[in-house]
Design an enzyme around this catalytic site. Structure first.
Site, PDB file in Angstrom:
ATOM      1  N   ASN A   4      19.511  45.210  33.777  1.00  0.00           N
ATOM      2  CA  ASN A   4      19.869  44.835  35.154  1.00  0.00           C
ATOM      3  C   ASN A   4      18.599  44.798  36.000  1.00  0.00           C
ATOM      4  OD1 ASN A   4      21.821  44.312  37.226  1.00  0.00           O
ATOM      5  ND2 ASN A   4      21.481  46.376  38.023  1.00  0.00           N
ATOM      6  N   ALA A  47      24.880  45.321  36.023  1.00  0.00           N
ATOM      7  CA  ALA A  47      25.376  46.693  35.904  1.00  0.00           C
ATOM      8  C   ALA A  47      26.262  47.057  37.090  1.00  0.00           C
ATOM      9  CB  ALA A  47      24.198  47.659  35.770  1.00  0.00           C
ATOM     10  N   GLY A  61      30.359  46.183  39.002  1.00  0.00           N
ATOM     11  CA  GLY A  61      31.771  46.390  38.673  1.00  0.00           C
ATOM     12  C   GLY A  61      32.222  45.575  37.467  1.00  0.00           C
ATOM     13  N   THR A 109      42.835  41.650  43.630  1.00  0.00           N
ATOM     14  CA  THR A 109      41.535  41.021  43.450  1.00  0.00           C
ATOM     15  C   THR A 109      40.615  41.414  44.601  1.00  0.00           C
ATOM     16  OG1 THR A 109      40.444  38.943  42.898  1.00  0.00           O
ATOM     17  CG2 THR A 109      42.296  38.775  44.426  1.00  0.00           C
ATOM     18  N   LYS A 143      39.900  46.145  44.698  1.00  0.00           N
ATOM     19  CA  LYS A 143      40.159  46.838  43.423  1.00  0.00           C
ATOM     20  C   LYS A 143      39.874  48.348  43.485  1.00  0.00           C
ATOM     21  CE  LYS A 143      39.268  42.797  40.503  1.00  0.00           C
ATOM     22  NZ  LYS A 143      38.588  42.307  39.302  1.00  0.00           N
ATOM     23  N   ASP A 198      40.640  43.717  33.043  1.00  0.00           N
ATOM     24  CA  ASP A 198      39.507  42.774  33.016  1.00  0.00           C
ATOM     25  C   ASP A 198      38.748  42.819  31.675  1.00  0.00           C
ATOM     26  OD1 ASP A 198      39.877  41.692  35.561  1.00  0.00           O
ATOM     27  OD2 ASP A 198      38.719  43.267  36.530  1.00  0.00           O
ATOM     28  N   THR A 224      18.230  46.119  38.853  1.00  0.00           N
ATOM     29  CA  THR A 224      18.033  47.491  39.335  1.00  0.00           C
ATOM     30  C   THR A 224      18.337  48.444  38.177  1.00  0.00           C
ATOM     31  OG1 THR A 224      18.863  46.713  41.451  1.00  0.00           O
ATOM     32  CG2 THR A 224      18.685  49.101  41.174  1.00  0.00           C
ATOM     33  N   PHE A 225      17.288  49.032  37.597  1.00  0.00           N
ATOM     34  CA  PHE A 225      17.474  49.750  36.329  1.00  0.00           C
ATOM     35  C   PHE A 225      18.249  51.061  36.492  1.00  0.00           C
ATOM     36  CE2 PHE A 225      16.014  52.211  32.594  1.00  0.00           C
ATOM     37  CZ  PHE A 225      16.555  51.376  31.625  1.00  0.00           C
ATOM     38  N   TYR A 272      32.621  31.520  36.707  1.00  0.00           N
ATOM     39  CA  TYR A 272      32.946  30.138  36.343  1.00  0.00           C
ATOM     40  C   TYR A 272      32.961  29.279  37.601  1.00  0.00           C
ATOM     41  CZ  TYR A 272      37.688  30.806  38.098  1.00  0.00           C
ATOM     42  OH  TYR A 272      38.758  31.053  38.910  1.00  0.00           O
TER      43      TYR A 272
END
Ligand code: ATR
Length: 272
Positions: free
Chosen positions: A149, A127, A129, A61, A65, A102, A151-152, A215
């Site tokens: 997002n 956009a 991970g 985690t 990763k 994931d 940041t496009f 969550y």
């Protein structure tokens, strides 16, 4: 008895040992599963030591990763495309296989919730991970994805990478202002700071389903915002957490456990 562990920093609040113990009871598998707090500098050495001392599998985690992706000697296709590994398995020839469960965990949870069908129109906000991990299973399932997002430029990169796999288009966040989607997924990390992405409330309706990958023990900021704008069908990412663990369990033990009973127990614990 097989030895398993989750590596992270911090790791104190990880629910993975509890989830895997519940899966083990459900399926009759016997295992030992521990939390390992890895110092930032010695992650690779810690993982190598764990496997040389008999470890069979590990979950990885934050913040490791991407380093796990570099460390393993084999990658599944889905880990390869994500550039990140959340599950490692020791192969019979002692090499380490890296997987990323994931996205499959998200899809499993969306199916359980009946939030998704094979040609759902989905808006994904974010956009980073989390989105990169989710795109392959959702596109392979047949969904039509619109990605946006703050940041496009990150959207453009992901669309370019994934457009050969399925239906995906990018749109500037300010150009999305109507209730045209079946499902809206918040894949930003904004909730961690109690924030929401700046998006028009006109995307919500009483028919749309909203899913937040984040969550917490109360309704997330994004789901509260959706609820204030007519949305009735909402779920947070606790089910995704259980879903990614289910696919790690399947990789190690060959059985996909049921996520619903485990999720009910976690929800009760979290929301008391
Ligand atoms: P993760 O692995 O959780 O996806 P990440 O790769 O750092 O983390 O990506 C975080 C994502 O959340 C990005 O899409 C980020 O938007 P930017 O690319 O514009 O930085 C998004 N994000 C984080 N905080 C946000 C906020 N307050 N409003 C909108 N988007 C936010």
């Amino acid at each position: 008895m097989g030895m398993f562990a989750v590596f992270g920093n911090p790791i104190e609040h990880s629910k993975s040992p509890l989830i895997h113990q519940m899966f083990a009871e459900q399926t009759g598998v016997s295992l030992e599963y521990q939390k390992i707090l890895s110092p930032i500098d010695s992650f690779e050495q810690n993982v190598v030591n764990f496997f040389s001392q008999g470890g069979k599998g590990a979950n990885i985690t934050l913040p490791f990763k991407e380093r796990a992706y570099q460390l393993v000697s084999e990658l599944t296709d889905r880990a390869q495309i994500c550039g990140a590994v959340n599950t490692i398995m020791k192969l019979d020839d002692h090499r380490l296989l890296g997987d990323n469960t994931d996205g499959m965990g998200l899809l499993l949870d969306l199916q359980r919730l009946e939030f998704i069908h094979s040609n759902s129109k989905i808006l994904i906000i974010g956009a980073g991970g989390a989105t990169r991990g989710a795109l392959l299973p959702l596109l392979e399932y047949g969904c039509h994805i619109t990605l946006t997002n703050r940041t496009f430029s990150k959207v453009e990169r992901l669309v370019e990478q994934f457009s050969g796999i399925g239906h995906i288009q990018g749109r500037e966040i300010c150009q999305i202002a109507s209730a045209e989607f079946d499902l809206i997924i918040n894949a930003t990390s904004s909730g961690v700071n109690g924030e929401i992405p700046e998006i028009s409330p006109d995307i919500f309706s009483s028919e749309v389903a909203c899913y937040d990958m984040f969550y917490q023990n109360t309704l997330t900021p994004f789901l509260s915002f959706a609820g204030e704008h007519k949305t009735k069908i909402v779920a947070d990412g606790l089910g995704m957490l259980v879903g990614q663990a289910a696919f790690a369990f399947k990789l190690w033990h060959g059985i996909l456990p049921e996520i619903a009973p485990v999720l009910s127990i976690l929800q009760r614990e979290l929301r008391i």
